[in-house]
Design an enzyme around this catalytic site. Sequence first.
Site, PDB file in Angstrom:
ATOM      1  N   ASN A  21       0.858  -1.178   0.000  1.00 27.12           N
ATOM      2  CA  ASN A  21       0.000   0.000   0.000  1.00 27.12           C
ATOM      3  C   ASN A  21       0.896   1.230   0.000  1.00 27.12           C
ATOM      4  O   ASN A  21       1.461   1.584   1.028  1.00 27.12           O
ATOM      5  CB  ASN A  21      -0.888  -0.022   1.258  1.00 27.12           C
ATOM      6  CG  ASN A  21      -1.716   1.251   1.408  1.00 27.12           C
ATOM      7  OD1 ASN A  21      -1.839   2.027   0.462  1.00 27.12           O
ATOM      8  ND2 ASN A  21      -2.268   1.462   2.587  1.00 27.12           N
ATOM      9  N   LYS A  23       0.089   4.216  -0.304  1.00 26.28           N
ATOM     10  CA  LYS A  23      -0.594   5.397   0.266  1.00 26.28           C
ATOM     11  C   LYS A  23      -0.374   6.597  -0.670  1.00 26.28           C
ATOM     12  O   LYS A  23      -0.304   6.415  -1.867  1.00 26.28           O
ATOM     13  CB  LYS A  23      -0.103   5.668   1.681  1.00 26.28           C
ATOM     14  CG  LYS A  23      -0.070   4.412   2.567  1.00 26.28           C
ATOM     15  CD  LYS A  23       0.123   4.746   3.993  1.00 26.28           C
ATOM     16  CE  LYS A  23       0.344   3.460   4.778  1.00 26.28           C
ATOM     17  NZ  LYS A  23       0.089   3.607   6.188  1.00 26.28           N
ATOM     18  N   HIS A 110      -9.537   1.013   5.118  1.00 29.56           N
ATOM     19  CA  HIS A 110      -8.246   1.255   5.791  1.00 29.56           C
ATOM     20  C   HIS A 110      -8.474   2.255   6.928  1.00 29.56           C
ATOM     21  O   HIS A 110      -9.289   3.163   6.820  1.00 29.56           O
ATOM     22  CB  HIS A 110      -7.236   1.803   4.782  1.00 29.56           C
ATOM     23  CG  HIS A 110      -5.826   1.809   5.299  1.00 29.56           C
ATOM     24  ND1 HIS A 110      -5.374   2.739   6.199  1.00 29.56           N
ATOM     25  CD2 HIS A 110      -4.784   0.966   5.052  1.00 29.56           C
ATOM     26  CE1 HIS A 110      -4.102   2.474   6.483  1.00 29.56           C
ATOM     27  NE2 HIS A 110      -3.724   1.408   5.797  1.00 29.56           N
ATOM     28  N   GLU A 112      -6.853   4.683   7.820  1.00 33.39           N
ATOM     29  CA  GLU A 112      -6.628   6.085   7.425  1.00 33.39           C
ATOM     30  C   GLU A 112      -7.855   6.648   6.710  1.00 33.39           C
ATOM     31  O   GLU A 112      -8.028   7.871   6.644  1.00 33.39           O
ATOM     32  CB  GLU A 112      -5.352   6.179   6.573  1.00 33.39           C
ATOM     33  CG  GLU A 112      -4.115   5.986   7.439  1.00 33.39           C
ATOM     34  CD  GLU A 112      -2.876   5.512   6.697  1.00 33.39           C
ATOM     35  OE1 GLU A 112      -2.864   5.516   5.450  1.00 33.39           O
ATOM     36  OE2 GLU A 112      -1.914   5.120   7.388  1.00 33.39           O
ATOM     37  N   GLU A 180      -5.266  -5.103  10.831  1.00 38.80           N
ATOM     38  CA  GLU A 180      -4.267  -4.054  11.011  1.00 38.80           C
ATOM     39  C   GLU A 180      -4.561  -3.287  12.292  1.00 38.80           C
ATOM     40  O   GLU A 180      -5.417  -2.379  12.292  1.00 38.80           O
ATOM     41  CB  GLU A 180      -4.308  -3.076   9.842  1.00 38.80           C
ATOM     42  CG  GLU A 180      -4.034  -3.689   8.491  1.00 38.80           C
ATOM     43  CD  GLU A 180      -3.487  -2.664   7.514  1.00 38.80           C
ATOM     44  OE1 GLU A 180      -2.370  -2.844   7.064  1.00 38.80           O
ATOM     45  OE2 GLU A 180      -4.184  -1.673   7.232  1.00 38.80           O
ATOM     46  N   GLY A 186       2.426   2.310  10.719  1.00 38.45           N
ATOM     47  CA  GLY A 186       3.373   3.408  10.556  1.00 38.45           C
ATOM     48  C   GLY A 186       4.096   3.812  11.829  1.00 38.45           C
ATOM     49  O   GLY A 186       4.723   4.867  11.878  1.00 38.45           O
ATOM     50  N   SER A 218       3.400  -2.059  10.304  1.00 40.65           N
ATOM     51  CA  SER A 218       4.859  -1.986  10.458  1.00 40.65           C
ATOM     52  C   SER A 218       5.571  -3.285  10.119  1.00 40.65           C
ATOM     53  O   SER A 218       6.588  -3.625  10.723  1.00 40.65           O
ATOM     54  CB  SER A 218       5.226  -1.533  11.882  1.00 40.65           C
ATOM     55  OG  SER A 218       4.760  -0.215  12.106  1.00 40.65           O
TER      56      SER A 218
HETATM   57  C1  PEP Z   1      -0.825   0.099   5.944  1.00 46.49           C
HETATM   58  O1  PEP Z   1      -0.850   1.220   5.483  1.00 46.49           O
HETATM   59  O2  PEP Z   1      -1.735  -0.689   5.677  1.00 46.49           O
HETATM   60  C2  PEP Z   1       0.293  -0.287   6.794  1.00 46.49           C
HETATM   61  C3  PEP Z   1       0.265  -1.473   7.349  1.00 46.49           C
HETATM   62  O3  PEP Z   1       1.305   0.610   6.925  1.00 46.49           O
HETATM   63  P1  PEP Z   1       2.755   0.353   7.594  1.00 46.49           P
HETATM   64  O4  PEP Z   1       3.266  -0.942   7.043  1.00 46.49           O
HETATM   65  O5  PEP Z   1       3.579   1.521   7.191  1.00 46.49           O
HETATM   66  O6  PEP Z   1       2.552   0.268   9.071  1.00 46.49           O
END
Ligand code: PEP
Length: 256
Positions: A21, A23, A110, A112, A180, A186, A218
């Site tokens: 992803n 983003k 997601h 976000e 998640e 992040g 992460s």
């Molecule tokens: C994500 O955006 O779905 C995500 C898991 O981000 P990150 O790996 O940066 O934590």
Amino acid sequence: MIEMGPWGRNMAVRTKLVAGNWKMNGLREDGTALVRTLAQRMTAAGGGLGCELLVCPPATLLTAVGDLLAGSGIALGGQDCHAAAKGPFTGDISPEMLADAGCTHVILGHSERRHGHGEGDAAVREKILGAWRAGLTAILCVGETRAQREAGTATDIVAAQLAGSIPDGAAAGGLVIAYEPVWAIGTGLTATSEDVTAMHAAIRTRVERGMRILYGGSVNPQNAAAILGLAEVDGALVGGASLDAEGFWTIAQCCG
Ligand code: PEP
């Protein structure tokens, strides 16, 4: 007899999926360089990677990235979509437009989007229906906040998100779940193996047997082997670490 899903996948085998992803990252130069490297690695691996790969660039790069991925075996996905096929929705992108750009997947719900844009389960559910209408596989993100985990309600929160977001008739070929934890996205923090296993097992009781459940939060080249080695984990949704071709490839190789 091999049981094939409506999307043509062998439902008896949960092949791991590693999804990147991006983003709101990537301009034409760095985005195409990244994907060129991945496509070369994939071609050189000759099908021996041991997992499926998906990249979800920003909408501005879908076509350019899709062109570079052609024939590589790496799939293309969107990061969000509107529920409708078309209409007066300035700034939005429809599932049909994603499919038209070469996407086979779309990330929905997601955190976000849920937290930054106020998207609730009902809206996510409509988007999943839109994705299916266009023939896309939806990657539904669920996860608890730090406060919810500390309050001991993580499983209830995720169960409610699943119940509110998944339409009737969800089949493993059309839906992938990504667990998640919001506090892990992040931040460099990851859930413990015990917590990931417990949550994935709880999710498993609420979805179809062959449905893939990814972990996200992460994931990086250092921790990927431990996470992807868990029996309950069917792949990873990778944010920051997917912006580096070598790192993303290293993560994918941990599926082998
Ligand atoms: C994500 O955006 O779905 C995500 C898991 O981000 P990150 O790996 O940066 O934590």
